[in-house]
Design an enzyme around this catalytic site. Structure first.
Site, PDB file in Angstrom:
ATOM      1  N   TYR A   1     -32.846 -92.410 -35.729  1.00 35.99           N
ATOM      2  CA  TYR A   1     -32.127 -93.135 -34.742  1.00 35.99           C
ATOM      3  C   TYR A   1     -31.172 -92.918 -33.785  1.00 35.99           C
ATOM      4  CZ  TYR A   1     -30.300 -97.640 -33.010  1.00 35.99           C
ATOM      5  OH  TYR A   1     -30.443 -98.733 -32.049  1.00 35.99           O
TER       6      TYR A   1
ATOM      7  N   ASP B   1     -29.695 -84.710 -30.598  1.00 31.90           N
ATOM      8  CA  ASP B   1     -29.216 -86.255 -30.080  1.00 31.90           C
ATOM      9  C   ASP B   1     -27.650 -86.093 -31.010  1.00 31.90           C
ATOM     10  OD1 ASP B   1     -27.998 -88.447 -30.285  1.00 31.90           O
ATOM     11  OD2 ASP B   1     -29.527 -89.781 -30.426  1.00 31.90           O
TER      12      ASP B   1
ATOM     13  N   LYS C   1     -20.368 -92.623 -28.591  1.00 30.57           N
ATOM     14  CA  LYS C   1     -19.024 -92.346 -29.741  1.00 30.57           C
ATOM     15  C   LYS C   1     -17.795 -91.700 -29.926  1.00 30.57           C
ATOM     16  CE  LYS C   1     -22.795 -93.237 -32.982  1.00 30.57           C
ATOM     17  NZ  LYS C   1     -22.870 -94.992 -33.866  1.00 30.57           N
TER      18      LYS C   1
END
Ligand code: PMP
Length: 424
Positions: free
Chosen positions: A141, A236, A264
């Protein structure tokens, strides 16, 4: 008439009562609780229940909830103003801190979410290479931008299929989908699409299909395939960045990416993310170059302050501690699950309990997980005071706030609840 609950009010106002789907607890078959506050490893719900939180806002809170230094940094920044829409020193301080940890990120740009980071990074990859197609892996994702909401289709060698209504067939034509830990599937895409692939995007440790570690040689092999075919290698690190080591997965696995994305932890719990990479690529972004990218709140001073205060506390002792805690929990859980079709997979402080017999290497293996047993397990664990990921294919995120007592209580409860969930 009694007052409507927060849940009722939320469902009236937000689709499914939530602002991000997994919060609706649909996969575990109960209504979600509402959080009143959270400190350290504990979440306190509006109804007074207290849980040990094993998610930490899905990764950002590596220091735990409401860390005093992070709160103080936000408060100090707030005194000077919440947003300027103009340059301010905290952006530079955070950017320099990130570069010092990720030297392969020679320049970067701050954005507000992981979705924005990956969306912008692929625009840059396309702009820089003059190629339209990207490769992603099934089960990875990278946020919810159109180009990434693509599933493998029957014509997978030539194009993917939209995995959400609203994503156009035109967009799907430019996203190719490979299998995680399967270099042959990537090589086949390069062969079928010569000089058309701008970049390959990968979660260096998959966390969004549950934790699936890269097999030895997989990431290095990807990097080499990209080099050979003139495509950019996009790692990523939204989940893994500053979590799996000071510099993230790239440092841990010794990679040389062209582009990286992060989020994050970089924002310490406030909305902040970034993408960066080699200088000559990043210089193609506006205002220096022609590839357009912008943001009203990008580099927000409160988010920069929270990110900086968090990163400044992440030294080698933190990673040594989290590695040891992770290993201890993995080992103790695995012992509890002896003889049960339950498997623990972990890298550093990311971990998943899969209701599955044997190791999982890609999304193909997740299809045989017992998601109903996981739902029962989740509910049982919640009753025992542990808040786990409310879906099977997600990760636990360990933090510096988790104590030995938290870990021991988790392990004991998990042993009991796994048996109950399986009727064993
Ligand atoms: N990339 C990865 C690897 C992620 O795990 C996530 C979110 N979990 C994203 C991108 C998207 O980030 P955000 O939710 O901040 O848009």
């Amino acid at each position: 008439m009694s007052e409507p609950s927060w849940g009722e009010r939320a469902r009236n106002t937000f689709p499914g009562g939530v602002n991000s789907p997994v919060r609706a607890f649909r996969s575990v078959g109960i209504e979600p609780f509402f959080v009143h506050r959270a400190v350290g490893s504990r979440l306190e719900a509006e109804d007074g229940r207290v849980f040990v939180d094993w998610i930490g806002s899905w990764g950002p809170l590596i220091l735990g909830h409401s860390h005093p230094a992070v709160k103080a940094a936000i408060a100090e920044a707030l005194e000077e103003g919440a947003s300027f829409g103009a340059c301010s020193p905290r952006e530079v301080l955070l950017g320099e801190e990130i570069r010092s940890r990720m030297p392969w990120c020679e320049m970067l740009r701050l954005v507000n979410s992981g979705t924005e980071a990956t969306m912008s990074a692929i625009r840059l990859a396309r702009g820089a290479t003059g190629r339209d197609k990207i490769v992603k892996f099934r089960g990875c994702y990278h946020g919810h931008s159109d180009s990434f909401l693509i599933a493998a289709g029957s014509g997978a060698l030539t194009h993917g299929n939209p995995s959400s209504p609203g994503v156009t067939a035109g967009t799907a034509r430019d996203t190719l989908v490979a299998h995680y830990n399967d270099l042959d599937s990537v090589a086949a895409l390069f062969k079928a699409n010569p000089e058309a692939i701008a970049c390959v995007a990968v979660e260096p440790v998959a966390g969004n299909m549950g934790v699936i570690p890269p097999q030895p040689g997989f990431l290095e092999g990807l990097q080499e395939l990209c080099q050979r075919h003139g495509a950019l290698f996009l790692v990523d690190e939204v989940m893994t960045g500053f979590r799996l080591s000071r510099g993230g997965a790239v440092e841990r696995f010794g990679l040389s990416p062209d582009l990286v994305t992060m989020g994050k932890i970089a924002g310490g719990g406030l909305p902040l993310a970034a993408f960066g990479g080699r200088r000559e690529l990043m210089e193609q972004l506006s205002p220096l170059g022609a590839v357009y990218q912008a943001g009203t709140l990008s580099g927000n001073p409160l988010a920069c302050a929270a990110g900086l205060a968090t990163l400044q506390r992440l030294d080698d002792t933190v990673y040594t501690h989290l590695e040891a805690l992770g290993a201890q929990i993995e080992e103790a859980l695995t012992a509890q699950f002896t003889g049960l079709p339950v498997r623990v997979q972990r890298v550093g402080s990311m971990l998943t309990i899969f209701f599955h017999d044997g190791p999982l290497y890609s999304m193909r293996d997740t299809e045989t997980c017992n998601t109903e047993a996981y739902a029962r397990f989740f509910r049982g664990m919640l009753d025992e005071g542990h808040f786990l990921p409310p879906a099977q294919f997600e990760a636990f995120f360990l933090s510096m706030a988790h104590s030995q007592a938290d870990a021991e209580s988790l392990v004991q409860a998990a042993g009991r609840q796994a048996r109950l969930a399986l009727g064993a």
